[in-house]
Write a protein that holds these residues in place. Structure first.
Motif, PDB file in Angstrom:
ATOM      1  N   SER A 134       4.322   9.672 -55.763  1.00 56.64           N
ATOM      2  CA  SER A 134       3.670  10.340 -54.636  1.00 56.64           C
ATOM      3  C   SER A 134       4.279   9.878 -53.318  1.00 56.64           C
ATOM      4  N   ASN A 135       4.737   8.644 -53.222  1.00 55.18           N
ATOM      5  CA  ASN A 135       5.399   8.195 -51.992  1.00 55.18           C
ATOM      6  C   ASN A 135       6.744   8.885 -51.797  1.00 55.18           C
ATOM      7  N   MET A 136       7.444   9.149 -52.905  1.00 56.60           N
ATOM      8  CA  MET A 136       8.768   9.773 -52.780  1.00 56.60           C
ATOM      9  C   MET A 136       8.685  11.252 -52.446  1.00 56.60           C
ATOM     10  N   LEU A 137       7.635  11.936 -52.959  1.00 66.28           N
ATOM     11  CA  LEU A 137       7.557  13.387 -52.783  1.00 66.28           C
ATOM     12  C   LEU A 137       7.118  13.804 -51.389  1.00 66.28           C
ATOM     13  N   ALA A 138       6.401  12.947 -50.706  1.00 67.13           N
ATOM     14  CA  ALA A 138       5.783  13.380 -49.454  1.00 67.13           C
ATOM     15  C   ALA A 138       6.502  12.827 -48.240  1.00 67.13           C
ATOM     16  N   LEU A 175      -7.702  19.726 -46.376  1.00 70.70           N
ATOM     17  CA  LEU A 175      -7.047  19.724 -45.066  1.00 70.70           C
ATOM     18  C   LEU A 175      -5.583  19.372 -45.225  1.00 70.70           C
ATOM     19  N   SER A 176      -4.794  19.806 -44.240  1.00 62.76           N
ATOM     20  CA  SER A 176      -3.414  19.361 -44.160  1.00 62.76           C
ATOM     21  C   SER A 176      -3.400  18.068 -43.331  1.00 62.76           C
ATOM     22  N   THR A 177      -2.302  17.322 -43.363  1.00 65.23           N
ATOM     23  CA  THR A 177      -2.298  16.046 -42.636  1.00 65.23           C
ATOM     24  C   THR A 177      -2.459  16.229 -41.123  1.00 65.23           C
ATOM     25  N   ASP A 178      -2.227  17.464 -40.615  1.00 63.92           N
ATOM     26  CA  ASP A 178      -2.471  17.698 -39.179  1.00 63.92           C
ATOM     27  C   ASP A 178      -3.948  18.001 -38.915  1.00 63.92           C
ATOM     28  N   GLY A 179      -4.797  17.925 -39.933  1.00 65.32           N
ATOM     29  CA  GLY A 179      -6.237  18.134 -39.750  1.00 65.32           C
ATOM     30  C   GLY A 179      -6.684  19.576 -39.925  1.00 65.32           C
ATOM     31  N   LYS A 180      -5.727  20.499 -40.111  1.00 65.81           N
ATOM     32  CA  LYS A 180      -6.105  21.920 -40.240  1.00 65.81           C
ATOM     33  C   LYS A 180      -6.611  22.215 -41.648  1.00 65.81           C
ATOM     34  N   PRO A 181      -7.724  22.976 -41.762  1.00 70.60           N
ATOM     35  CA  PRO A 181      -8.219  23.349 -43.087  1.00 70.60           C
ATOM     36  C   PRO A 181      -7.245  24.274 -43.805  1.00 70.60           C
ATOM     37  N   ILE A 182      -7.159  24.140 -45.114  1.00 70.55           N
ATOM     38  CA  ILE A 182      -6.272  25.012 -45.902  1.00 70.55           C
ATOM     39  C   ILE A 182      -7.139  25.989 -46.698  1.00 70.55           C
ATOM     40  N   ALA A 183      -7.032  27.273 -46.352  1.00 70.51           N
ATOM     41  CA  ALA A 183      -7.742  28.308 -47.124  1.00 70.51           C
ATOM     42  C   ALA A 183      -6.931  28.609 -48.379  1.00 70.51           C
ATOM     43  N   GLY A 184      -7.620  28.944 -49.472  1.00 71.02           N
ATOM     44  CA  GLY A 184      -6.923  29.348 -50.692  1.00 71.02           C
ATOM     45  C   GLY A 184      -6.340  28.188 -51.497  1.00 71.02           C
ATOM     46  N   ILE A 227      -7.306  17.755 -59.293  1.00 70.98           N
ATOM     47  CA  ILE A 227      -5.940  18.128 -58.885  1.00 70.98           C
ATOM     48  C   ILE A 227      -6.132  19.168 -57.791  1.00 70.98           C
ATOM     49  N   VAL A 228      -5.644  18.862 -56.604  1.00 69.78           N
ATOM     50  CA  VAL A 228      -5.823  19.764 -55.466  1.00 69.78           C
ATOM     51  C   VAL A 228      -4.438  20.285 -55.090  1.00 69.78           C
ATOM     52  N   SER A 229      -4.305  21.619 -55.043  1.00 73.00           N
ATOM     53  CA  SER A 229      -2.975  22.170 -54.763  1.00 73.00           C
ATOM     54  C   SER A 229      -3.061  23.296 -53.739  1.00 73.00           C
ATOM     55  N   ALA A 230      -1.989  23.462 -52.985  1.00 75.95           N
ATOM     56  CA  ALA A 230      -1.909  24.537 -51.987  1.00 75.95           C
ATOM     57  C   ALA A 230      -0.435  24.767 -51.671  1.00 75.95           C
ATOM     58  N   PRO A 231      -0.076  26.019 -51.306  1.00 81.54           N
ATOM     59  CA  PRO A 231       1.330  26.298 -50.986  1.00 81.54           C
ATOM     60  C   PRO A 231       1.851  25.379 -49.866  1.00 81.54           C
ATOM     61  N   GLN A 232       3.120  25.047 -49.944  1.00 77.09           N
ATOM     62  CA  GLN A 232       3.828  24.184 -48.961  1.00 77.09           C
ATOM     63  C   GLN A 232       3.282  22.758 -48.867  1.00 77.09           C
ATOM     64  N   PHE A 243     -10.307  16.304 -48.962  1.00 75.98           N
ATOM     65  CA  PHE A 243      -8.994  15.926 -49.496  1.00 75.98           C
ATOM     66  C   PHE A 243      -7.927  16.295 -48.468  1.00 75.98           C
ATOM     67  N   VAL A 244      -7.020  15.373 -48.216  1.00 76.89           N
ATOM     68  CA  VAL A 244      -5.949  15.645 -47.251  1.00 76.89           C
ATOM     69  C   VAL A 244      -4.623  15.728 -48.013  1.00 76.89           C
ATOM     70  N   LEU A 245      -3.988  16.912 -47.938  1.00 85.08           N
ATOM     71  CA  LEU A 245      -2.722  17.122 -48.659  1.00 85.08           C
ATOM     72  C   LEU A 245      -1.535  16.885 -47.735  1.00 85.08           C
TER      73      LEU A 245
END
Ligand code: BEZ
Ligand code: FE
Length: 323
Positions: free
Chosen positions: A120-124, A178-187, A263-268, A317-319
């Motif tokens: 997880s450290n290498m992928l992000a 949420l994304s790491t910038d704090g924005k909610p991720i729909a879908g 397992i939490v997933s979202a595009p990009q 969860f923050v992706l």
């Protein structure tokens, strides 16, 4: 191989235990010469050819060095090594698509937790997201996609052996992705699973309905998911195989603290495999697979006025973004 002799009147038996006469520890033996050992390590490493697979050529010298140094450091004998080979063979023979005993053996050695952290450290691109935790052997790919606010508890009736525990632990679980910038991720998809109050996942227990305590939820426009489930229960990892026997030989606790898998997933974004641990659990500090992280320990609050849940949990969860 059931029993192997590891010295005069001394039997190593990975199925039953290690016994020494009169409970005496084995005598200390002189270590193999470091110089001889180094020359063998060099010979094995030098045997790799120019057309070797690049990643293997990169990592095998280190593996050979560590393996040889370990064997030399502990004066590993042929019978002991054969007993370990036998253990690994048995893990493989016992594994199938419902159970992975070799993975379980890695888990109790902390190896899945370690490679999970490294990967997880290498992928992000940053470390700001929710920490990951091991997948474990009980994930099923095809959990039903359910509407937000529905329950993952299937066919609970007063005849269910753990009915009263399920009522006492009934919980409403919600949060945002949420994304790491704090924005909610729909879908985003939140895939969750947990063991029943008898400590068994549905595929381990014929009395549970298929896909009980599993579900996938899609976040709404505010990035929110919600479902009814249970506060988690601690359980011992499967104990009827070599990994369980190994724990006995090491006099170790087999239990995992109560946890809910996600397992939490979202595009990009990097998919996040993690677990949330209930802060009431007595095994939090002695997880048999070393997966607990402080940030993943959660506190359920009492829930008033909801006939379907006595407890409430809110967790975001923050992706992390893909590199
Ligand atoms: C689990 O949480 O399901 C699990 C993880 C590692 C080993 C055994 C079980
Ligand atoms: Fe689990």
């Amino acid at each position: 191989m059931e029993h192997v002799l590891i010295g005069k009147d001394t039997t190593l038996n990975l199925r039953m235990g290690i016994t020494f006469p009169d409970d005496q520890a084995p005598e200390k033996v002189l270590p193999t010469s470091a110089k001889e050992g180094q020359s063998l390590i060099n010979q094995v490493i030098a045997a790799t050819g120019p057309k070797a697979h690049p990643r293997l050529a990169q990592i095998m010298p280190s593996l050979v060095r560590h393996l040889h140094e370990f064997a030399r450091e502990v004066n590993l004998t042929v019978p002991e090594w054969m007993a370990a080979v036998d253990l690994l063979n048995e893990c493989g023979q016992m594994s199938n698509d419902r159970r992975n005993e070799t993975q379980l053996l890695c888990d109790i050695l902390g190896l899945e937790s370690l490679v999970d952290e490294i990967t997880s450290n290498m992928l992000a691109s940053s470390n700001a997201g929710t920490p990951s935790a091991v997948l474990g052997p009980f994930y099923r790919h095809d959990a039903p996609l359910l509407p937000n606010g529905s329950s993952i508890i299937k066919n609970l009736t007063s005849a269910t052996p753990w009915y009263s525990q399920a009522i006492a632990d009934s919980a409403y679980i919600t949060g945002r992705v949420l994304s790491t910038d704090g924005k909610p991720i729909a879908g985003a998809i939140v895939d969750t699973w947990l063991a029943a109050p008898n400590g068994l996942y549905e595929q381990q227990d014929d009395s549970q309905t298929d896909m009980n305590l599993r579900g996938r939820f899609e976040t709404d426009r505010d990035g929110r998911f919600a479902f009814y489930a249970l506060r988690p229960t601690s359980y011992p990892i499967p104990f009827d195989g070599p990994a369980g026997r190994f724990l006995t030989l090491l006099d170790r606790n087999p239990n995992r603290p109560g946890h809910i898998h996600f397992i939490v997933s979202a595009p990009q974004h990097c998919a996040l495999t993690t677990q949330l641990f209930d802060d009431r659990d007595k095994y939090l500090t002695e997880d048999s697979v070393f997966a607990v992280k402080d940030e993943l320990v959660v506190k359920f609050s009492p829930r008033e006025g909801d006939p379907k849940a006595r407890w409430y949990l809110e967790y975001d969860f923050v992706l992390r973004r893909e590199n």
